[in-house]
Design an enzyme around this catalytic site. Structure first.
Site, PDB file in Angstrom:
ATOM      1  CB  SER A   1      -0.851  -0.024   1.266  1.00 58.29           C
ATOM      2  OG  SER A   1      -1.424   1.229   1.482  1.00 58.29           O
ATOM      3  CE1 TYR A  15      -3.926  -3.038   5.346  1.00 61.48           C
ATOM      4  CE2 TYR A  15      -3.526  -0.695   5.030  1.00 61.48           C
ATOM      5  CZ  TYR A  15      -3.748  -1.957   4.511  1.00 61.48           C
ATOM      6  OH  TYR A  15      -3.773  -2.136   3.152  1.00 61.48           O
ATOM      7  CE  LYS A  58      -1.425  -4.782   3.277  1.00 62.56           C
ATOM      8  NZ  LYS A  58      -1.677  -6.085   2.662  1.00 62.56           N
TER       9      LYS A  58
HETATM   10  P1  NAD Z   1     -10.917  -7.207   0.738  1.00 60.07           P
HETATM   11  O1  NAD Z   1     -11.177  -7.234   2.199  1.00 60.07           O
HETATM   12  O2  NAD Z   1     -12.056  -6.941  -0.175  1.00 60.07           O
HETATM   13  O3  NAD Z   1     -10.219  -8.564   0.274  1.00 60.07           O
HETATM   14  C1  NAD Z   1      -9.374  -9.307   1.125  1.00 60.07           C
HETATM   15  C2  NAD Z   1      -9.851 -10.736   1.080  1.00 60.07           C
HETATM   16  O4  NAD Z   1      -9.001 -11.532   1.890  1.00 60.07           O
HETATM   17  C3  NAD Z   1     -11.274 -10.911   1.604  1.00 60.07           C
HETATM   18  O5  NAD Z   1     -12.020 -11.659   0.653  1.00 60.07           O
HETATM   19  C4  NAD Z   1     -11.094 -11.698   2.898  1.00 60.07           C
HETATM   20  O6  NAD Z   1     -12.186 -12.559   3.137  1.00 60.07           O
HETATM   21  C5  NAD Z   1      -9.797 -12.425   2.643  1.00 60.07           C
HETATM   22  N1  NAD Z   1      -9.005 -12.780   3.830  1.00 60.07           N
HETATM   23  C6  NAD Z   1      -8.555 -11.966   4.824  1.00 60.07           C
HETATM   24  N2  NAD Z   1      -7.822 -12.666   5.688  1.00 60.07           N
HETATM   25  C7  NAD Z   1      -7.773 -13.952   5.241  1.00 60.07           C
HETATM   26  C8  NAD Z   1      -7.159 -15.143   5.686  1.00 60.07           C
HETATM   27  N3  NAD Z   1      -6.424 -15.179   6.802  1.00 60.07           N
HETATM   28  N4  NAD Z   1      -7.331 -16.271   4.956  1.00 60.07           N
HETATM   29  C9  NAD Z   1      -8.069 -16.268   3.833  1.00 60.07           C
HETATM   30  N5  NAD Z   1      -8.680 -15.178   3.356  1.00 60.07           N
HETATM   31  C10 NAD Z   1      -8.528 -14.022   4.057  1.00 60.07           C
HETATM   32  O7  NAD Z   1      -9.741  -6.135   0.501  1.00 60.07           O
HETATM   33  P2  NAD Z   1      -9.155  -5.520  -0.853  1.00 60.07           P
HETATM   34  O8  NAD Z   1      -9.490  -4.079  -0.884  1.00 60.07           O
HETATM   35  O9  NAD Z   1      -9.489  -6.388  -1.995  1.00 60.07           O
HETATM   36  O10 NAD Z   1      -7.600  -5.615  -0.519  1.00 60.07           O
HETATM   37  C11 NAD Z   1      -6.788  -6.679  -0.953  1.00 60.07           C
HETATM   38  C12 NAD Z   1      -5.374  -6.459  -0.470  1.00 60.07           C
HETATM   39  O11 NAD Z   1      -4.899  -5.194  -0.949  1.00 60.07           O
HETATM   40  C13 NAD Z   1      -5.252  -6.417   1.047  1.00 60.07           C
HETATM   41  O12 NAD Z   1      -4.046  -7.056   1.420  1.00 60.07           O
HETATM   42  C14 NAD Z   1      -5.185  -4.939   1.347  1.00 60.07           C
HETATM   43  O13 NAD Z   1      -4.497  -4.672   2.536  1.00 60.07           O
HETATM   44  C15 NAD Z   1      -4.420  -4.422   0.130  1.00 60.07           C
HETATM   45  N6  NAD Z   1      -4.673  -3.000  -0.147  1.00 60.07           N
HETATM   46  C16 NAD Z   1      -5.948  -2.534  -0.297  1.00 60.07           C
HETATM   47  C17 NAD Z   1      -6.174  -1.180  -0.527  1.00 60.07           C
HETATM   48  C18 NAD Z   1      -7.577  -0.651  -0.666  1.00 60.07           C
HETATM   49  O14 NAD Z   1      -7.758   0.574  -0.528  1.00 60.07           O
HETATM   50  N7  NAD Z   1      -8.581  -1.470  -0.970  1.00 60.07           N
HETATM   51  C19 NAD Z   1      -5.095  -0.284  -0.629  1.00 60.07           C
HETATM   52  C20 NAD Z   1      -3.806  -0.786  -0.483  1.00 60.07           C
HETATM   53  C21 NAD Z   1      -3.594  -2.149  -0.249  1.00 60.07           C
HETATM   54  N1  UFG Z   2     -12.556  11.278   3.194  1.00 60.45           N
HETATM   55  C1  UFG Z   2     -13.574  12.162   3.529  1.00 60.45           C
HETATM   56  N2  UFG Z   2     -14.754  11.652   3.995  1.00 60.45           N
HETATM   57  C2  UFG Z   2     -14.964  10.312   4.139  1.00 60.45           C
HETATM   58  C3  UFG Z   2     -13.917   9.416   3.793  1.00 60.45           C
HETATM   59  C4  UFG Z   2     -12.729   9.943   3.343  1.00 60.45           C
HETATM   60  O1  UFG Z   2     -13.411  13.379   3.405  1.00 60.45           O
HETATM   61  O2  UFG Z   2     -16.045   9.924   4.588  1.00 60.45           O
HETATM   62  C5  UFG Z   2     -11.292  11.819   2.656  1.00 60.45           C
HETATM   63  C6  UFG Z   2     -10.070  11.490   3.502  1.00 60.45           C
HETATM   64  O3  UFG Z   2      -9.888  12.464   4.500  1.00 60.45           O
HETATM   65  C7  UFG Z   2      -8.968  11.475   2.432  1.00 60.45           C
HETATM   66  C8  UFG Z   2      -9.678  10.972   1.191  1.00 60.45           C
HETATM   67  O4  UFG Z   2     -11.067  11.197   1.407  1.00 60.45           O
HETATM   68  O5  UFG Z   2      -8.532  12.777   2.195  1.00 60.45           O
HETATM   69  C9  UFG Z   2      -9.458   9.472   0.924  1.00 60.45           C
HETATM   70  O6  UFG Z   2      -9.787   8.740   2.104  1.00 60.45           O
HETATM   71  P1  UFG Z   2      -9.975   7.140   2.071  1.00 60.45           P
HETATM   72  O7  UFG Z   2     -10.406   6.758   3.457  1.00 60.45           O
HETATM   73  O8  UFG Z   2     -10.852   6.761   0.953  1.00 60.45           O
HETATM   74  O9  UFG Z   2      -8.533   6.611   1.722  1.00 60.45           O
HETATM   75  P2  UFG Z   2      -7.121   6.831   2.437  1.00 60.45           P
HETATM   76  O10 UFG Z   2      -6.240   7.553   1.482  1.00 60.45           O
HETATM   77  O11 UFG Z   2      -7.276   7.397   3.791  1.00 60.45           O
HETATM   78  O12 UFG Z   2      -6.618   5.318   2.630  1.00 60.45           O
HETATM   79  C10 UFG Z   2      -6.746   4.343   1.600  1.00 60.45           C
HETATM   80  C11 UFG Z   2      -6.950   2.961   2.228  1.00 60.45           C
HETATM   81  C12 UFG Z   2      -5.688   2.542   2.939  1.00 60.45           C
HETATM   82  C13 UFG Z   2      -4.520   2.582   1.990  1.00 60.45           C
HETATM   83  C14 UFG Z   2      -4.391   3.955   1.356  1.00 60.45           C
HETATM   84  C15 UFG Z   2      -3.341   3.908   0.280  1.00 60.45           C
HETATM   85  O13 UFG Z   2      -8.033   2.997   3.149  1.00 60.45           O
HETATM   86  O14 UFG Z   2      -5.830   1.214   3.391  1.00 60.45           O
HETATM   87  O15 UFG Z   2      -5.632   4.344   0.755  1.00 60.45           O
HETATM   88  O16 UFG Z   2      -3.105   5.142  -0.248  1.00 60.45           O
HETATM   89  F1  UFG Z   2      -3.391   2.294   2.651  1.00 60.45           F
END
Ligand code: NAD
Ligand code: UFG
Length: 331
Positions: free
Chosen positions: A124, A148, A152
């Site tokens: 991330s 979290y 990572k």
């Molecule tokens: P998500 O929660 O939709 O998907 C994660 C999946 O992993 C889920 O289906 C959950 O059931 C499964 N899971 C969790 N722990 C498990 C375990 N121990 N065994 C088997 N399955 C398990 O999340 P996502 O948004 O698709 O994110 C996927 C990956 O990308 C994650 O590692 C997350 O940290 C990373 N990531 C997400 C974002 C974001 O904003 N969505 C940003 C940066 C990194």
């Molecule tokens: N925001 C609002 N109102 C809301 C939600 C968010 O104003 O209800 C704003 C936040 O302050 C920020 C922007 O929208 O400025 C984006 O916020 P998000 O919560 O959508 O995303 P973040 O950038 O905080 O974090 C996300 C994921 C993290 C990941 C990161 C990577 O949640 O897990 O992006 O850049 F690590």
């Protein structure tokens, strides 16, 4: 290739499974469904018109992981499975460290045991902390403000050390910026449980009338309009980035930003959503959210140079596809 996708029933994982299948790879999914639904796996099969093997299992269970590696000749692993809610990680640090780190250790161990040399890891942009934008892969990482983010950063170091000691183990660490949007079929997308933490799902639920108004967290940041700036990336572009990373994977550790390189403020995103979908999104400005940084966007040039990958879909497509998925969902 036969790819094991952990967390493949989740948001990014499901879109990546579709992209892998469409690129001609075979897919096995291992997911415990702690944050996803079994139906998503059926939707993946439907969209791609291909079969997928599904294991409902926890990837922190070493015996269960071993069975999967015995059952299949796996060529590569994409490890999405993890817990991802920043706020929850502060409340439940042990769960986050355990789930995210133990799963990575067990999968890496199985890869070495079964000579599986390709490993792609979901990292991330949060690992950059409050660095100077644009974030480039060579920056020194700064501490994140939550467990979290620390999981990572730790997994990145663990995989780097394993690859150093095992030269044939090839690792691609992908640092995602802010994934939004949904598959254009409207069948799969992001469906968070409860009230969303992230901006786009909150906006779609306000537009649908499920939530009253968006709270914009602060308008006094040093940004274009005072609201937080992020690099939103369409989840299908992100999914295609994984296929490119896998196809180009060579020995050693390779770190790539997967973002567009474009910053968009909260109010710019709200305006784009209103324009794309011809719908009103009421909002109010409230205090800053603790732990937020002003700006976060990628220098996306390394992925373009080395993987031949760039994000193609713009913010209007992201807003349109997010809204299509929301209007398709029954809840
Ligand atoms: P998500 O929660 O939709 O998907 C994660 C999946 O992993 C889920 O289906 C959950 O059931 C499964 N899971 C969790 N722990 C498990 C375990 N121990 N065994 C088997 N399955 C398990 O999340 P996502 O948004 O698709 O994110 C996927 C990956 O990308 C994650 O590692 C997350 O940290 C990373 N990531 C997400 C974002 C974001 O904003 N969505 C940003 C940066 C990194
Ligand atoms: N925001 C609002 N109102 C809301 C939600 C968010 O104003 O209800 C704003 C936040 O302050 C920020 C922007 O929208 O400025 C984006 O916020 P998000 O919560 O959508 O995303 P973040 O950038 O905080 O974090 C996300 C994921 C993290 C990941 C990161 C990577 O949640 O897990 O992006 O850049 F690590």
């Amino acid at each position: 290739m036969n790819i094991l996708v952990t967390g493949g029933a989740g948001y990014i994982g499901s879109h990546t499974c579709v992209a892998l299948l469409e690129a001609g790879h075979s897919v096995s999914i291992a997911d415990n469904l702690c944050n996803s639904k079994r139906e998503t796996v059926d939707k993946v099969k439907l969209i791609a018109n291909k079969e997928v093997t599904f294991y409902e299992m926890d990837v922190t269970n070493a015996e269960a992981v071993d069975v999967v590696f015995q059952n299949h000749k796996i060529d590569g692993v994409i490890h999405f499975a993890g817990l991802k809610a920043v706020g929850e990680s502060v409340e439940l640090p042990l769960d986050y460290y355990y789930n995210n780190i133990v799963s990575t250790l067990i999968l890496a161990k199985a890869c070495l045991k079964y000579s599986v040399n390709k490993f792609v890891f979901s990292s991330s942009a949060t690992v950059y902390g409050d660095n100077t934008v644009p974030f480039v892969e060579t920056l020194n990482l700064l501490p994140t403000t939550n467990p979290y983010g620390e999981t990572k950063a730790m997994c990145e170091r663990i995989l780097t050390d394993i690859a150093k000691a095992n030269p044939s183990f090839s690792v691609s660490i992908l640092r995602y910026f802010n994934p939004v949007g949904a598959h254009e079929s409207g069948f799969i997308g992001e469906a968070p449980n409860g009230i969303p933490n992230n901006l786009m799902p909150y906006v779609t639920q306000v537009a649908k009338g499920k939530l009253k108004r968006l709270r914009v967290f602060g308008n006094d940041y040093p940004t274009v309009d005072g609201t937080g700036v992020r690099d939103y990336i369409h989840v299908v572009d992100l999914a295609e980035g994984h296929v490119a990373a896998l196809d180009h994977l060579t020995e050693g550790v390779h770190i790539y930003n997967l973002g567009t390189g474009q910053g968009t403020s909260v109010l710019e995103l709200v305006n784009a959503f209103e324009t794309a979908n011809d719908i009103n999104v009421p909002y109010e400005i409230v205090d800053r959210r603790p732990g937020d940084i002003a700006s976060c966007y990628a220098d996306a040039s390394k992925a373009k140079r080395e993987l031949g990958w760039t994000a193609k879909r713009d913010i209007i497509a992201m807003c349109r596809d997010s809204w299509r998925f929301e209007t398709n969902s029954k809840e």
